[in-house]
Design a protein around this motif. Structure first.
Motif, short mmCIF file in Angstrom:
data_model
loop_
_atom_site.label_atom_id
_atom_site.label_comp_id
_atom_site.label_asym_id
_atom_site.label_seq_id
_atom_site.Cartn_x
_atom_site.Cartn_y
_atom_site.Cartn_z
N PHE A 110 0.82 -1.20 0.00
CA PHE A 110 0.00 0.00 0.00
C PHE A 110 0.87 1.26 0.00
O PHE A 110 1.97 1.28 0.56
CB PHE A 110 -0.94 0.01 1.21
CG PHE A 110 -0.27 0.27 2.53
CD1 PHE A 110 -0.19 1.56 3.04
CD2 PHE A 110 0.27 -0.77 3.27
CE1 PHE A 110 0.41 1.81 4.26
CE2 PHE A 110 0.89 -0.53 4.49
CZ PHE A 110 0.95 0.76 4.99
N ALA A 111 0.37 2.30 -0.64
CA ALA A 111 1.09 3.57 -0.74
C ALA A 111 0.62 4.52 0.35
O ALA A 111 -0.57 4.61 0.64
CB ALA A 111 0.87 4.19 -2.12
N PHE A 120 5.95 6.68 1.51
CA PHE A 120 6.57 5.36 1.42
C PHE A 120 5.52 4.34 1.01
O PHE A 120 4.36 4.67 0.76
CB PHE A 120 7.21 4.97 2.76
CG PHE A 120 6.32 5.16 3.95
CD1 PHE A 120 5.28 4.29 4.22
CD2 PHE A 120 6.50 6.24 4.81
CE1 PHE A 120 4.45 4.45 5.31
CE2 PHE A 120 5.67 6.42 5.90
CZ PHE A 120 4.64 5.53 6.15
N ALA A 121 5.93 3.08 0.99
CA ALA A 121 5.02 1.98 0.67
C ALA A 121 5.29 0.83 1.61
O ALA A 121 6.44 0.54 1.96
CB ALA A 121 5.20 1.54 -0.79
N GLY A 122 4.23 0.17 2.06
CA GLY A 122 4.39 -1.05 2.82
C GLY A 122 4.33 -0.88 4.33
O GLY A 122 4.41 0.23 4.87
N ALA A 123 4.18 -2.02 5.01
CA ALA A 123 3.95 -2.04 6.45
C ALA A 123 5.18 -1.66 7.27
O ALA A 123 5.03 -1.07 8.36
CB ALA A 123 3.46 -3.42 6.87
N GLY A 124 6.38 -2.00 6.80
CA GLY A 124 7.58 -1.71 7.58
C GLY A 124 7.76 -0.24 7.89
O GLY A 124 7.86 0.16 9.06
N ALA A 128 7.27 1.87 11.54
CA ALA A 128 8.32 2.74 12.06
C ALA A 128 7.79 4.15 12.30
O ALA A 128 8.12 4.79 13.31
CB ALA A 128 9.50 2.76 11.11
N MET A 129 6.97 4.66 11.38
CA MET A 129 6.40 5.98 11.54
C MET A 129 5.51 6.06 12.77
O MET A 129 5.65 6.96 13.60
CB MET A 129 5.60 6.36 10.29
CG MET A 129 4.90 7.72 10.41
SD MET A 129 3.66 8.03 9.12
CE MET A 129 2.35 6.87 9.63
N ILE A 198 -6.91 -1.83 2.36
CA ILE A 198 -6.45 -0.49 2.01
C ILE A 198 -5.29 -0.59 1.03
O ILE A 198 -4.30 -1.28 1.29
CB ILE A 198 -6.02 0.28 3.27
CG1 ILE A 198 -7.23 0.53 4.17
CG2 ILE A 198 -5.35 1.61 2.90
CD1 ILE A 198 -6.89 1.02 5.56
N VAL A 199 -5.41 0.11 -0.10
CA VAL A 199 -4.33 0.12 -1.09
C VAL A 199 -3.61 1.47 -1.13
O VAL A 199 -2.49 1.55 -1.64
CB VAL A 199 -4.84 -0.26 -2.49
CG1 VAL A 199 -5.41 -1.67 -2.49
CG2 VAL A 199 -5.89 0.73 -2.98
N SER A 200 -4.24 2.53 -0.60
CA SER A 200 -3.62 3.85 -0.56
C SER A 200 -4.12 4.59 0.67
O SER A 200 -5.29 4.47 1.04
CB SER A 200 -3.95 4.68 -1.80
OG SER A 200 -3.48 4.08 -2.98
N GLU A 201 -3.22 5.35 1.31
CA GLU A 201 -3.61 6.18 2.44
C GLU A 201 -2.94 7.55 2.33
O GLU A 201 -1.75 7.65 2.01
CB GLU A 201 -3.21 5.53 3.78
CG GLU A 201 -3.52 6.40 4.99
CD GLU A 201 -3.23 5.73 6.32
OE1 GLU A 201 -2.95 6.46 7.29
OE2 GLU A 201 -3.26 4.48 6.39
#
Length: 219
Positions: A110-111, A120-124, A128-129, A198-201
């Protein structure tokens, strides 16, 4: 400059009568080459009108257009419920700090685009955020004030969540050493949901204002 803006507009008979808007001011200032901590400290010395918010103004912000009961409770639907989905997702991530929610409710790639040049993209990176944002405020309590959506199961959904949170600056990290400041945070998150994930946030919150609150507590 490239500045993300998110606005929630409530309209009746084609006339907007309530608007909540967030500008990515912290990103704008950084693009102009300015230091955010210095700007926040300087603005506290000569604050804009209406700042800091009193308790009445803060509660009015949180309650404006907020339903007495979430729509998912007052008018539950069978199948995918955008209101319930949004509330469960945000409560899980922000209040319960359950990052398994990312695997359950987000697509793997996801973006994300958010405040102060976070992109960024992705869960990692998302984990961290959130870890960095929440660590200074161990007692942070977030409430979802409103959920709006459009779409359907076949084409997907677009949702917008207005949210607010309170907490105490008790931990070191992103915003310096603890100040003991009671903070007011409000934001808007928007999601694109396809096939139930969710594909974008897009997300903004009052980060510069938050830094001002902390700077004021250190004066």
């Amino acid at each position: 400059v490239d500045v993300l803006v998110i606005a929630n507009c409530v309209a009746l008979e084609n006339e907007i009568f309530l608007e909540h808007v967030l500008y990515n001011n912290s990103s704008l200032l950084r693009q102009l080459g300015l230091d955010l901590e210095q700007v926040a400290a300087g603005m506290v010395k000569s604050p804009p009108a209406g700042w800091p918010r009193d308790a009445g103004t803060w509660q009015a912000l949180r309650s404006a257009a907020r339903p007495g009961r979430p729509i998912s409770q007052s008018s539950p639907v069978s199948g995918f419920d955008p209101d319930r989905f949004a509330r469960e997702t945000m409560d899980g991530l922000w209040n319960r700090k359950d990052y398994d929610v990312l695997a359950a409710k987000y697509s793997p790639s996801f973006a994300f685009r958010g405040p102060t040049d976070r992109s960024f993209a992705g869960a990692g990176p998302y984990t961290a955020m959130l870890t960095a944002l929440l660590a200074p405020f161990p007692d942070l309590d977030l409430q979802v004030d409103e959920v709006y959506w459009m779409g359907n199961d076949e084409e997907g959904y677009l949702t917008s969540e207005r949210w607010s949170a309170t907490g105490t600056h008790l931990g070191p990290g992103l915003y310096g050493e603890p100040s003991g400041c009671q903070v007011q945070i409000w934001g808007i998150s928007q999601h694109r949901i396809v096939n139930g994930v969710i594909v974008s946030e897009w997300m903004l919150f009052n980060e510069l204002d938050l830094m001002m609150q902390i700077a004021a507590a250190r004066r």
